[in-house]
Write an enzyme that holds these catalytic residues in place. Structure first.
Site, PDB file in Angstrom:
ATOM      1  CE1 TYR A   9      -5.729  -3.031   5.560  1.00 40.05           C
ATOM      2  CE2 TYR A   9      -6.645  -4.261   3.719  1.00 40.05           C
ATOM      3  CZ  TYR A   9      -5.787  -3.290   4.209  1.00 40.05           C
ATOM      4  OH  TYR A   9      -4.986  -2.585   3.335  1.00 40.05           O
TER       5      TYR A   9
ATOM      6  CB  SER B  57      -7.753   3.152  -0.203  1.00 41.06           C
ATOM      7  OG  SER B  57      -8.834   2.286   0.004  1.00 41.06           O
TER       8      SER B  57
ATOM      9  CE  LYS C 141      -6.274   0.642   4.537  1.00 39.84           C
ATOM     10  NZ  LYS C 141      -5.460   1.880   4.626  1.00 39.84           N
TER      11      LYS C 141
END
Length: 283
Positions: free
Chosen positions: A149, A135, A153
């Site tokens: 993005y 992560s 995550k």
């Protein structure tokens, strides 16, 4: 010492390669998934049959299940599964196309989800194993132009936290590596950029120092990254795996702890606008 078997996705370069190489150096075996043949030939020559390169498209759920089953049947059930495959997508939310957003989630979220699902029956039958999700500190906070993005995550962290609670009674550990910046090709070929709208030129200027998104020539002209070596992240992972009571989240990288602190402070201060909310007191 008992040698472990690793399964590392996205091992052709960057962090994935560093994880694989660190495991090999300590005598472990590694199944390293790649997308291009030959990218690990130097490591295969050095470590022989302890390294098994394997072609895999993590976005293809059927392919993921087939590969995991084949690995379990021919090489063995992995002791450590590292979901490292991923890339960055940069663009203001308004700039992002449906295809770009879906592709981001297919790799960063669904790829890790499919691998986790595919390997769990094997780990559960054996009653042991560790799943490591790569992560980022961006999964704690946020950054303009990195919304897709960050979202991929954050979603990775959400399902992984639930998964950790589900499989702990079965002898399986789940761990999230919240990484800062490392000297990989993340801003180069591992980064995709949206088509820029002039409305966000000022925002791009504040982040990239230019009104547009960086071109490959811009990235090359910037020279080598000054971030830490991926080896640092690999060594931190090795240490985490040896901890008797390893935490769910591990923050790794210079400045990463400060980034997480700042993100949590911002969230705390935002919640303070609600008079009914009381932030937990320090233990």
């Amino acid at each position: 010492m008992t040698r472990r078997l690793w399964f590392v996705t996205g091992a052709g370069r960057g962090l994935g390669r560093a994880f694989a190489e660190a495991a090999l150096e300590q005598g472990d075996r590694v199944v390293a998934t790649i997308r291009r043949e030959g990218v690990l030939d130097d490591l295969t020559e050095k470590y022989g049959d302890r390294l098994v390169p394997w072609r895999l498209d993590v976005t293809d759920r059927a392919d993921v299940f087939r590969v995991i089953d084949e690995v379990a049947a021919t090489v063995g059930v992995p002791d450590v599964v590292v979901n490292n495959a991923g890339y960055g997508l940069v663009g203001a939310i308004e700039e992002l196309s449906e295809q770009e957003v879906r592709a981001q989630f297919e790799v960063n979220l669904y790829g890790a989800l499919w691998v986790s699902q595919a390997v769990l029956p094997h780990l559960r039958q054996r009653g042991s194993g560790k799943i490591v999700q790569v992560s980022t500190v961006g999964a704690v906070g946020h950054l303009p132009l990195f919304g897709a993005y960050n979202a991929s995550k954050w979603a990775l962290e959400g399902f992984s936290s639930a998964l950790a609670a589900e499989v702990a009674p079965l002898g399986i550990g789940v761990h999230l590596l919240q990484l800062g910046g490392f000297a990989t090709d993340w801003f180069g070929s591992s980064m995709a950029y949206a088509t820029a709208l002039p409305a966000y030129d000022e925002t791009r200027g504040g982040i990239f120092g230019m009104p547009g998104y960086p071109t490959p020539e811009d990235v090359q002209a910037a020279g080598p990254s000054t971030d830490e070596s991926p080896r640092v992240a690999a060594e931190a992972l090795l240490a985490l795996l040896d901890e008797p009571e390893a935490p769910l989240r591990k923050v790794i990288g210079t400045g990463a702890h400060e980034m997480v602190r700042m993100a949590l402070e911002w969230r705390r201060d935002d919640y303070r606008h609600d008079p009914e909310f009381v932030w937990p007191a320090p233990a």
